[in-house]
Scaffold this active site. Structure first.
Site, PDB file in Angstrom:
ATOM      1  N   GLY A  54      45.431 -37.897 -16.247  1.00 57.95           N
ATOM      2  CA  GLY A  54      46.831 -38.069 -17.323  1.00 57.95           C
ATOM      3  C   GLY A  54      47.985 -37.481 -18.291  1.00 57.95           C
ATOM      4  N   CYS A  55      46.273 -37.141 -19.264  1.00 51.63           N
ATOM      5  CA  CYS A  55      46.671 -35.802 -20.275  1.00 51.63           C
ATOM      6  C   CYS A  55      47.255 -37.542 -20.690  1.00 51.63           C
ATOM      7  CB  CYS A  55      48.245 -34.967 -19.855  1.00 51.63           C
ATOM      8  SG  CYS A  55      48.314 -33.978 -20.225  1.00 51.63           S
ATOM      9  N   GLN A  56      48.368 -37.233 -20.920  1.00 53.07           N
ATOM     10  CA  GLN A  56      49.348 -38.584 -22.147  1.00 53.07           C
ATOM     11  C   GLN A  56      48.449 -39.749 -21.543  1.00 53.07           C
ATOM     12  OE1 GLN A  56      52.532 -39.414 -24.364  1.00 53.07           O
ATOM     13  NE2 GLN A  56      53.203 -36.986 -23.401  1.00 53.07           N
ATOM     14  N   SER A  57      48.488 -40.659 -20.840  1.00 51.47           N
ATOM     15  CA  SER A  57      47.780 -41.605 -20.801  1.00 51.47           C
ATOM     16  C   SER A  57      46.337 -41.324 -19.568  1.00 51.47           C
ATOM     17  CB  SER A  57      48.395 -43.343 -20.031  1.00 51.47           C
ATOM     18  OG  SER A  57      49.411 -42.792 -19.016  1.00 51.47           O
TER      19      SER A  57
ATOM     20  N   HIS B 384      49.035 -34.658 -27.803  1.00 52.30           N
ATOM     21  CA  HIS B 384      47.937 -34.226 -27.827  1.00 52.30           C
ATOM     22  C   HIS B 384      48.426 -33.252 -28.616  1.00 52.30           C
ATOM     23  CE1 HIS B 384      47.959 -31.438 -25.108  1.00 52.30           C
ATOM     24  NE2 HIS B 384      47.339 -32.181 -24.120  1.00 52.30           N
TER      25      HIS B 384
END
Ligand SMILES: Cc1ncc(COP(=O)(O)O)c(C=O)c1O
Lengths: 142, 428
Positions: A54-57, B384
């Protein structure tokens, strides 16, 4: 007692629960609470195989096939995502594959959480919903 | 007092000026110039702390854009009709404004691009066409934005050059000893950010450039996060290439600048082929246009260039030094105020920084914090920040990043602190 609730019934129940709260803040608190009681995936299964990027979470999701029904255990590293995952699992757990394939999750709109389902949030939830449906499509004999 | 024992005139005069400008900085009047700042988000006053991603635009920039399309729109460098002449004049006048803004020696050194990413890709691609050789080394740092990593990985893949990465120290600065050890006779190019978008570190750029030059390597600077916050002089820095984006400097999106030293730009082969970048075209041999047009194939972002010049005019009117001073005040105030929150971890604690505070609070996931803060009208970035290698370096999934601009205030920082406290109340 009714046998198995339909998706619509389950969704309605969730919408009613969230309607008890006046403001967004309490709704989120409740969502996070629901996440705590999620039937959590065991740590040993928090592996690449069951991870949803999910990239962020991140979300981990593991299906368990019993006859033609699918049960899920899941988790997320973010509390809000975990709560949303808990809702999705609650709506789908133990249903027939065909029912799962058709699920639309419109109720997230009704409880003011629809924004989290957007792929651009990169929280893993929309990818999880895709994956849930993939699992429901997979061959039961496996 | 110790500072005063060895004062240079320069230092004294400068600090007096900046103190004065701090007193005179009227942030409320600056805010009034930015229409979007009066928006409500979830019924709350917008607190916009995502300036490192993109800045908001002053009314003068917005008006320049609409005026161009309502009154001046025509293609540039192509027609002798009045509109085309006017558009071309305004477009080239913008180049002059930008040249002055970064103190380039000539307008031929100011290449218009689509942004920082466009500028870095231009240099990386052109260098890949017969200039970089197998075994050549390119040095970047472990703190780069993906757009100053991936183009070089691609260049290495095409040419057989080798990528070397400067280590990041725990305090969020670069390991300069390691940097020196990476510079060898094989080093062809050092490509380095001026200021980190992810944690805000300002690098000792001049020293980094001088070291590279003494190893006879070229230096490309990713200036995306420096230009909005301090006055940049590419000649004083002695940068060989310097790229930045208009949209991070209060101008429109889709426009940017690549500065390059003239002899180096002459040496580089063209990047994209098309209209405007040629002198003559025939199927036997095409000859290329002079600088900077050699690198400007196709119809450029005309309105973007002209409106960016308006953004520069606006900044010059307020004064870059005054902006820097104001923002440094915000950083100090913000570090102090956020630092008082229990469980606060500021990434890159102790580094000299520009307008970015990147942090984590206890075990709270940035996604959760960002979602709650948004509900309170506070726009921060979580994740990020396009610097995955840096996040891995610190073994964190991402951070919450508050980045400041010329219109932010201390009371907005108070709102952020209150918001973070509230998030802690729910999640910690
Ligand atoms: C340090 C840095 N380099 C490069 C970029 C890329 O800029 P752009 O997307 O405008 O090309 C950014 C923007 O996020 C940045 O912060």
């Amino acid at each position: 007692m009714t046998a198995v609730q339909s998706i619509a019934e389950r969704e309605r129940e969730i919408v009613e629960e969230f309607a008890l709260f006046d403001d967004w803040f309490e709704r989120y608190e409740y969502l996070i609470e629901l996440g705590e009681s999620l039937n959590k995936i065991e740590d040993e299964y928090k592996t690449e195989a069951f991870r949803i990027h999910g990239c962020q979470s991140q979300v981990w999701l593991r299906p368990d096939y019993r006859n033609d029904k699918v049960f899920f255990k899941a988790d997320s590293d973010a509390a809000i995502t975990r709560g949303l995952v808990a809702l999705v699992v609650r709506v789908l757990d133990g249903l027939q594959r065909s029912e799962i394939r058709d699920a639309r999750f419109d109720f997230l709109d009704d409880i003011g959480m629809n924004e989290h389902l957007s792929p651009t949030r990169k929280n893993g939830l929309s990818a999880m919903v895709e994956q849930v449906k993939n699992y429901a499509r997979e061959d039961a004999s496996s | 007092m110790s500072e005063l024992q060895n004062p240079t005139m320069d230092h004294v005069v400068k600090s007096n000026i900046s103190e004065l400008s701090d007193i005179n900085y009227d942030v409320e009047s600056v805010r009034n110039d930015f229409p979007i700042l009066s928006r409500k988000i979830h019924d709350q006053d917008l607190v916009y702390f995502d300036n490192a991603a993109t800045t908001q635009k002053p009314a003068s920039v917005i008006q320049t854009l609409t005026r161009f399309y309502s009154e001046q729109n025509a293609n540039v460098h192509r027609g002798i009709h009045t509109l085309s002449q006017e558009a071309s004049d305004a477009f080239e006048a913008a180049r002059g404004t930008i040249k002055k803004f970064i103190n380039a020696a000539s307008e031929q050194e100011v290449v218009f691009t689509t942004g920082t990413t466009g500028g870095i890709n231009l240099v990386a691609t052109a260098l890949s066409r017969g200039i970089l050789r197998p075994g050549d080394e390119i040095v970047i740092s472990g703190m780069e934005h993906h757009s100053n990593i991936v183009p070089w990985q691609m260049a290495c893949e095409y040419t057989g050059a080798i990528l070397k990465v400067i280590d990041v120290l725990p305090d969020g600065t670069l390991d300069l000893e390691h940097y020196e050890s990476l510079l060898t006779e094989k080093t062809r190019l050092v490509s380095i950010g001026h200021t980190s978008n992810a944690i805000g570190t300002i690098h000792p750029l001049k020293a980094i450039i001088d070291l590279a030059h003494s190893a006879e390597a070229l230096v490309m600077v990713d200036g995306a996060q420096a230009v909005p916050h301090e006055s940049v002089d590419v000649v004083a820095l002695d940068a060989d290439f310097f790229a930045f984006s208009s949209h991070k400097v209060y101008g429109p999106t889709g426009f940017g600048v690549l500065y390059g030293k003239k002899d180096l730009l002459e040496m580089l082969p063209p990047y994209q082929g098309g209209g405007d970048m040629i002198e003559t075209v025939s199927f036997e041999k095409t000859t290329y246009n002079t600088l900077p047009f050699k690198f400007e194939a196709g119809t450029p972002n005309i309105a973007g260039a002209i409106a960016f010049a308006a953004a520069i005019d606006y900044l010059n009117e307020i004064g870059m030094d005054a902006v820097r001073k104001h923002e440094q005040g915000l950083i100090e105030y913000g570090l102090d105020a956020l630092g008082s929150i229990p469980g606060m971890r500021i990434i890159g604690d102790g580094c000299p920084r520009a307008s970015v505070i990147s942090f984590l609070v206890g075990d709270i996931h940035p996604y959760d914090a960002g979602t709650f803060l948004d509900r309170m009208g506070i726009a921060v970035r979580t994740g990020h920040h396009c610097a995955m290698p840096l996040m891995n370096r610190f073994k964190i999934p991402g951070t919450i990043r508050a980045s400041f601009g010329m219109y932010n205030t201390r009371s907005e920082i108070d709102a952020l602190v209150k918001g973070v406290e509230r998030v802690r109340g729910i999640l910690a």
